[in-house]
Motif scaffolding. Sequence first.
Motif, PDB file in Angstrom:
ATOM      1  N   GLN A 108      -6.078  21.952  24.497  1.00  0.00           N
ATOM      2  CA  GLN A 108      -5.795  21.371  23.194  1.00  0.00           C
ATOM      3  C   GLN A 108      -4.544  20.502  23.237  1.00  0.00           C
ATOM      4  O   GLN A 108      -3.602  20.779  23.976  1.00  0.00           O
ATOM      5  N   VAL A 109      -4.561  19.456  22.411  1.00  0.00           N
ATOM      6  CA  VAL A 109      -3.407  18.573  22.250  1.00  0.00           C
ATOM      7  C   VAL A 109      -2.924  18.696  20.805  1.00  0.00           C
ATOM      8  O   VAL A 109      -3.615  19.265  19.956  1.00  0.00           O
ATOM      9  N   PRO A 110      -1.745  18.173  20.501  1.00  0.00           N
ATOM     10  CA  PRO A 110      -1.246  18.260  19.133  1.00  0.00           C
ATOM     11  C   PRO A 110      -2.179  17.606  18.113  1.00  0.00           C
ATOM     12  O   PRO A 110      -2.689  16.511  18.328  1.00  0.00           O
ATOM     13  N   PHE A 134       4.769  15.224  21.566  1.00  0.00           N
ATOM     14  CA  PHE A 134       4.654  13.797  21.242  1.00  0.00           C
ATOM     15  C   PHE A 134       3.255  13.278  21.552  1.00  0.00           C
ATOM     16  O   PHE A 134       2.731  13.482  22.650  1.00  0.00           O
ATOM     17  N   SER A 135       2.660  12.595  20.572  1.00  0.00           N
ATOM     18  CA  SER A 135       1.346  11.975  20.739  1.00  0.00           C
ATOM     19  C   SER A 135       1.432  10.488  20.399  1.00  0.00           C
ATOM     20  O   SER A 135       2.027  10.115  19.383  1.00  0.00           O
ATOM     21  N   GLU A 136       0.832   9.657  21.233  1.00  0.00           N
ATOM     22  CA  GLU A 136       0.754   8.230  20.947  1.00  0.00           C
ATOM     23  C   GLU A 136      -0.670   7.883  20.571  1.00  0.00           C
ATOM     24  O   GLU A 136      -1.607   8.133  21.333  1.00  0.00           O
ATOM     25  N   LEU A 137      -0.847   7.334  19.374  1.00  0.00           N
ATOM     26  CA  LEU A 137      -2.162   6.988  18.858  1.00  0.00           C
ATOM     27  C   LEU A 137      -2.465   5.516  19.117  1.00  0.00           C
ATOM     28  O   LEU A 137      -1.563   4.698  19.267  1.00  0.00           O
ATOM     29  N   LYS A 138      -3.762   5.179  19.119  1.00  0.00           N
ATOM     30  CA  LYS A 138      -4.201   3.798  19.305  1.00  0.00           C
ATOM     31  C   LYS A 138      -5.107   3.410  18.139  1.00  0.00           C
ATOM     32  O   LYS A 138      -6.334   3.465  18.249  1.00  0.00           O
ATOM     33  N   PRO A 139      -4.542   3.013  17.027  1.00  0.00           N
ATOM     34  CA  PRO A 139      -5.362   2.620  15.881  1.00  0.00           C
ATOM     35  C   PRO A 139      -5.876   1.191  16.031  1.00  0.00           C
ATOM     36  O   PRO A 139      -5.534   0.289  15.259  1.00  0.00           O
ATOM     37  N   ALA A 173       8.152  24.811  15.277  1.00  0.00           N
ATOM     38  CA  ALA A 173       7.293  23.876  16.007  1.00  0.00           C
ATOM     39  C   ALA A 173       7.459  22.480  15.417  1.00  0.00           C
ATOM     40  O   ALA A 173       7.340  22.297  14.200  1.00  0.00           O
ATOM     41  N   ILE A 174       7.718  21.491  16.271  1.00  0.00           N
ATOM     42  CA  ILE A 174       7.956  20.125  15.798  1.00  0.00           C
ATOM     43  C   ILE A 174       7.094  19.160  16.611  1.00  0.00           C
ATOM     44  O   ILE A 174       7.102  19.190  17.843  1.00  0.00           O
ATOM     45  N   GLU A 175       6.363  18.305  15.923  1.00  0.00           N
ATOM     46  CA  GLU A 175       5.442  17.364  16.564  1.00  0.00           C
ATOM     47  C   GLU A 175       5.678  15.964  16.004  1.00  0.00           C
ATOM     48  O   GLU A 175       6.125  15.805  14.864  1.00  0.00           O
ATOM     49  N   ALA A 176       5.378  14.943  16.806  1.00  0.00           N
ATOM     50  CA  ALA A 176       5.522  13.557  16.360  1.00  0.00           C
ATOM     51  C   ALA A 176       4.317  12.756  16.813  1.00  0.00           C
ATOM     52  O   ALA A 176       3.761  12.993  17.893  1.00  0.00           O
ATOM     53  N   TYR A 177       3.939  11.787  15.991  1.00  0.00           N
ATOM     54  CA  TYR A 177       2.780  10.932  16.263  1.00  0.00           C
ATOM     55  C   TYR A 177       3.202   9.480  16.057  1.00  0.00           C
ATOM     56  O   TYR A 177       3.608   9.098  14.960  1.00  0.00           O
ATOM     57  N   ARG A 178       3.111   8.684  17.120  1.00  0.00           N
ATOM     58  CA  ARG A 178       3.468   7.265  17.015  1.00  0.00           C
ATOM     59  C   ARG A 178       2.197   6.439  16.927  1.00  0.00           C
ATOM     60  O   ARG A 178       1.285   6.589  17.748  1.00  0.00           O
ATOM     61  N   TRP A 209       3.391  22.126  24.044  1.00  0.00           N
ATOM     62  CA  TRP A 209       3.632  20.719  24.370  1.00  0.00           C
ATOM     63  C   TRP A 209       5.094  20.322  24.191  1.00  0.00           C
ATOM     64  O   TRP A 209       5.577  19.397  24.850  1.00  0.00           O
ATOM     65  N   MET A 210       5.812  21.018  23.350  1.00  0.00           N
ATOM     66  CA  MET A 210       7.246  20.761  23.217  1.00  0.00           C
ATOM     67  C   MET A 210       7.979  21.029  24.521  1.00  0.00           C
ATOM     68  O   MET A 210       8.979  20.374  24.831  1.00  0.00           O
ATOM     69  N   ASN A 211       7.470  21.991  25.256  1.00  0.00           N
ATOM     70  CA  ASN A 211       8.160  22.428  26.472  1.00  0.00           C
ATOM     71  C   ASN A 211       7.555  21.862  27.752  1.00  0.00           C
ATOM     72  O   ASN A 211       7.977  22.226  28.842  1.00  0.00           O
ATOM     73  N   LYS A 212       6.558  20.973  27.621  1.00  0.00           N
ATOM     74  CA  LYS A 212       6.009  20.299  28.786  1.00  0.00           C
ATOM     75  C   LYS A 212       6.856  19.077  29.119  1.00  0.00           C
ATOM     76  O   LYS A 212       7.631  18.595  28.290  1.00  0.00           O
ATOM     77  N   ASN A 213       6.674  18.539  30.320  1.00  0.00           N
ATOM     78  CA  ASN A 213       7.368  17.297  30.666  1.00  0.00           C
ATOM     79  C   ASN A 213       6.460  16.086  30.469  1.00  0.00           C
ATOM     80  O   ASN A 213       6.693  15.020  31.020  1.00  0.00           O
ATOM     81  N   LYS A 214       5.410  16.264  29.679  1.00  0.00           N
ATOM     82  CA  LYS A 214       4.453  15.197  29.386  1.00  0.00           C
ATOM     83  C   LYS A 214       4.180  15.147  27.888  1.00  0.00           C
ATOM     84  O   LYS A 214       4.307  16.143  27.175  1.00  0.00           O
TER      85      LYS A 214
END
Length: 224
Positions: A181-183, A140-145, A112-117, A195-200
């Motif tokens: 649930q999200v990553p 993939f998750s995009e954060l808003k700090p 399982a591989i996840e990324a957070y920008r 989520w790795m296998n979704k198109n979103k």
Amino acid sequence: MRWKSSNGSYSSGPSSSVTQLLYNSLTNGMPNFNGSELRIAGHSLGNQLALTISEKLDDAVNRGVLTSSYRPNRIALLDPFYSIGEKSYLNNDWTGERSKSIVDALKAKGIAIEAYRSSPVTSTFLAGDNNASLMNSIAFSELKPWNFSWWQVAEKHGAAVTHYFWSRAFSPLTLDGSNTQVPSASASSTVIKTWMNKNKGVIQDSGAYSATPADDDFKEKSRL
């Protein structure tokens, strides 16, 4: 390797790569490891080390040097950075290109591989490669700090680390108004693989002005 002293001079370091040094440290520091999960996380340039050490551990397991417990189950890439341009030491591959090939191989092993920008450090004006092909192949998750000002790029760059490890203290984060649930660090590897296998991917929708993940939720977003 070499290291730089505070007086500006350079000294020779070990004749091993940083990946080999980490491998030695990890296997010596965790002898006879038999835990239920081995998760590797890497921030910024460290995401490349997270991938190469995972590759090296997987190879050692395949060769029978280590038991299967040492094969990473999960890898988290925290605001990962890849420089642009060909690298002579990679046979003219880009760092992102080489990282993508490692991801493809590890993904095929069921890891399982996840990324957070969390910052613009991958933007081209900062000499970064957003490596869309890699990001589009994992969770993939995009954060808003937004608790940081627009010019606090370094702080935003580190926010992915804060978010990920702190999220372990809370129930898994979700999509707006649902139980989906999200990553996050507390989500299961099964969720990450889904989520790795979704198109979103997902993007933060609330909680942007506080550091804590306690008030965060997300919505789906198109891939990069």
